[in-house]
Motif scaffolding. Sequence first.
Motif, PDB file in Angstrom:
ATOM      1  N   CYS A  82      16.619  27.426  44.893  1.00 15.79           N
ATOM      2  CA  CYS A  82      15.827  28.327  44.054  1.00 15.79           C
ATOM      3  C   CYS A  82      16.724  29.304  43.300  1.00 15.79           C
ATOM      4  O   CYS A  82      16.338  29.814  42.245  1.00 15.79           O
ATOM      5  CB  CYS A  82      14.794  29.077  44.885  1.00 15.79           C
ATOM      6  SG  CYS A  82      15.463  30.097  46.209  1.00 15.79           S
ATOM      7  N   GLY A  83      17.921  29.573  43.841  1.00 15.37           N
ATOM      8  CA  GLY A  83      18.806  30.487  43.152  1.00 15.37           C
ATOM      9  C   GLY A  83      20.051  30.809  43.943  1.00 15.37           C
ATOM     10  O   GLY A  83      20.315  30.207  44.987  1.00 15.37           O
ATOM     11  N   TYR A  84      20.803  31.794  43.460  1.00 14.05           N
ATOM     12  CA  TYR A  84      22.085  32.115  44.086  1.00 14.05           C
ATOM     13  C   TYR A  84      22.562  33.491  43.640  1.00 14.05           C
ATOM     14  O   TYR A  84      22.101  34.041  42.637  1.00 14.05           O
ATOM     15  CB  TYR A  84      23.138  31.068  43.708  1.00 14.05           C
ATOM     16  CG  TYR A  84      23.391  30.946  42.221  1.00 14.05           C
ATOM     17  CD1 TYR A  84      24.460  31.616  41.607  1.00 14.05           C
ATOM     18  CD2 TYR A  84      22.559  30.164  41.416  1.00 14.05           C
ATOM     19  CE1 TYR A  84      24.690  31.510  40.246  1.00 14.05           C
ATOM     20  CE2 TYR A  84      22.780  30.056  40.050  1.00 14.05           C
ATOM     21  CZ  TYR A  84      23.835  30.728  39.468  1.00 14.05           C
ATOM     22  OH  TYR A  84      24.054  30.635  38.117  1.00 14.05           O
ATOM     23  N   ARG A  85      23.474  34.047  44.415  1.00 12.66           N
ATOM     24  CA  ARG A  85      24.168  35.260  44.011  1.00 12.66           C
ATOM     25  C   ARG A  85      25.563  34.869  43.541  1.00 12.66           C
ATOM     26  O   ARG A  85      26.249  34.088  44.216  1.00 12.66           O
ATOM     27  CB  ARG A  85      24.280  36.257  45.168  1.00 12.66           C
ATOM     28  CG  ARG A  85      24.919  37.592  44.744  1.00 12.66           C
ATOM     29  CD  ARG A  85      25.197  38.486  45.938  1.00 12.66           C
ATOM     30  NE  ARG A  85      24.003  39.073  46.517  1.00 12.66           N
ATOM     31  CZ  ARG A  85      23.412  40.195  46.109  1.00 12.66           C
ATOM     32  NH1 ARG A  85      23.913  40.848  45.059  1.00 12.66           N
ATOM     33  NH2 ARG A  85      22.352  40.674  46.729  1.00 12.66           N
ATOM     34  N   GLY A  86      25.989  35.385  42.414  1.00 13.20           N
ATOM     35  CA  GLY A  86      27.300  35.054  41.881  1.00 13.20           C
ATOM     36  C   GLY A  86      28.406  35.375  42.867  1.00 13.20           C
ATOM     37  O   GLY A  86      28.429  36.466  43.454  1.00 13.20           O
ATOM     38  N   ALA A  87      29.310  34.434  43.039  1.00 14.22           N
ATOM     39  CA  ALA A  87      30.359  34.579  44.048  1.00 14.22           C
ATOM     40  C   ALA A  87      31.393  35.637  43.703  1.00 14.22           C
ATOM     41  O   ALA A  87      32.077  36.158  44.580  1.00 14.22           O
ATOM     42  CB  ALA A  87      31.059  33.235  44.262  1.00 14.22           C
ATOM     43  N   SER A  88      31.503  35.976  42.431  1.00 15.39           N
ATOM     44  CA  SER A  88      32.493  36.979  42.040  1.00 15.39           C
ATOM     45  C   SER A  88      31.847  38.304  41.642  1.00 15.39           C
ATOM     46  O   SER A  88      32.176  39.360  42.179  1.00 15.39           O
ATOM     47  CB  SER A  88      33.353  36.449  40.888  1.00 15.39           C
ATOM     48  OG  SER A  88      32.532  36.070  39.786  1.00 15.39           O
ATOM     49  N   GLU A  89      30.875  38.261  40.735  1.00 19.14           N
ATOM     50  CA  GLU A  89      30.298  39.512  40.226  1.00 19.14           C
ATOM     51  C   GLU A  89      29.094  39.989  41.023  1.00 19.14           C
ATOM     52  O   GLU A  89      28.695  41.148  40.946  1.00 19.14           O
ATOM     53  CB  GLU A  89      29.928  39.362  38.745  1.00 19.14           C
ATOM     54  CG  GLU A  89      28.579  38.743  38.454  1.00 19.14           C
ATOM     55  CD  GLU A  89      28.447  37.259  38.785  1.00 19.14           C
ATOM     56  OE1 GLU A  89      27.363  36.705  38.585  1.00 19.14           O
ATOM     57  OE2 GLU A  89      29.444  36.650  39.233  1.00 19.14           O
ATOM     58  N   GLY A  90      28.462  39.074  41.803  1.00 13.43           N
ATOM     59  CA  GLY A  90      27.392  39.492  42.705  1.00 13.43           C
ATOM     60  C   GLY A  90      26.005  39.623  42.109  1.00 13.43           C
ATOM     61  O   GLY A  90      25.099  40.146  42.753  1.00 13.43           O
ATOM     62  N   ALA A  91      25.797  39.134  40.887  1.00 15.43           N
ATOM     63  CA  ALA A  91      24.468  39.193  40.283  1.00 15.43           C
ATOM     64  C   ALA A  91      23.563  38.109  40.875  1.00 15.43           C
ATOM     65  O   ALA A  91      24.048  37.094  41.395  1.00 15.43           O
ATOM     66  CB  ALA A  91      24.569  39.023  38.774  1.00 15.43           C
ATOM     67  N   LEU A  92      22.251  38.318  40.793  1.00 17.07           N
ATOM     68  CA  LEU A  92      21.276  37.351  41.303  1.00 17.07           C
ATOM     69  C   LEU A  92      20.783  36.459  40.170  1.00 17.07           C
ATOM     70  O   LEU A  92      20.469  36.945  39.082  1.00 17.07           O
ATOM     71  CB  LEU A  92      20.084  38.074  41.942  1.00 17.07           C
ATOM     72  CG  LEU A  92      20.391  39.051  43.077  1.00 17.07           C
ATOM     73  CD1 LEU A  92      19.102  39.654  43.617  1.00 17.07           C
ATOM     74  CD2 LEU A  92      21.179  38.380  44.187  1.00 17.07           C
ATOM     75  N   TYR A  93      20.701  35.152  40.457  1.00 18.30           N
ATOM     76  CA  TYR A  93      20.286  34.195  39.436  1.00 18.30           C
ATOM     77  C   TYR A  93      19.257  33.219  39.999  1.00 18.30           C
ATOM     78  O   TYR A  93      19.399  32.743  41.131  1.00 18.30           O
ATOM     79  CB  TYR A  93      21.475  33.364  38.929  1.00 18.30           C
ATOM     80  CG  TYR A  93      22.584  34.164  38.291  1.00 18.30           C
ATOM     81  CD1 TYR A  93      22.542  34.499  36.938  1.00 18.30           C
ATOM     82  CD2 TYR A  93      23.677  34.576  39.049  1.00 18.30           C
ATOM     83  CE1 TYR A  93      23.566  35.227  36.349  1.00 18.30           C
ATOM     84  CE2 TYR A  93      24.717  35.297  38.468  1.00 18.30           C
ATOM     85  CZ  TYR A  93      24.657  35.627  37.126  1.00 18.30           C
ATOM     86  OH  TYR A  93      25.676  36.341  36.557  1.00 18.30           O
TER      87      TYR A  93
END
Length: 262
Positions: free
Chosen positions: A94-105
Amino acid sequence: MRQQKQRKRLMILWMILVCVVGLILSILSMSSSTQKKKSGSYYDLNAFGYKNGLMTFSDDHYSTQTGIDVSSHQGSIDWDAVKKSDITFAMIRCGYRGASEGALYEDRAFATNIKAAQAAGLKVGVYWFSSAITVGEAKEEADYVLSLVSAYDLDLPIAFDMERLEGQTSRIDDLTKQEKTKIANAFVSRLKKKGYKTLVYGNASWLSNDIQVNKIDSDIWLASYSDTLTYKKAFTMWQYTQKGSVDGISGSVDIDLYIQEK
């Protein structure tokens, strides 16, 4: 009088025979249990097999379902063709958190995949790729997942997927085993309070070395691509290959076996 004595002897002999047979069956049962433990697996490996290229598990104490897990990386999927390939469920990112910047997608194919999978008659669950580095971020991720799945009826659990990235640094790299455990529990606890079943995903190395699996308050989704299955603890879902071939999907796809006690 003589007939009564004979009947008594026969009864005694019968009782002795019953006891001996019971003892033999008990020994055989203990031997079977010992062989299972010697296999190094929570399950009896002899019960696993393959039919039409898909893994099966034959044990009267369990029921199983075969499924796939997918994300936008699989591209366009013909879900009707998937359904006809003996696949009964899908775990959809359903989604993920960016591994570097930490934003939710949100996964860009999530809505399309879940709607089409359900329309084709498959059971569905979802998974979330986490890069949370605090308990607060884990709760934030759980709330974001809840917002994404609120419009859908899920048949299977919501899974928490945190893992090291090959050849790439991640914001989780410096977390301790204890911190990862607390983060995973914070995520699943938030979802369980809303009535959802949960899974925590990981390969044998991750589950053994990167989290305290005995303190995880969730069923486990194991990734292991060897039939020897040396992971010794309990798990509910087994991602047994990442190179599966299923009609309706171009290229390789992960295939999973969902194992539930009856």
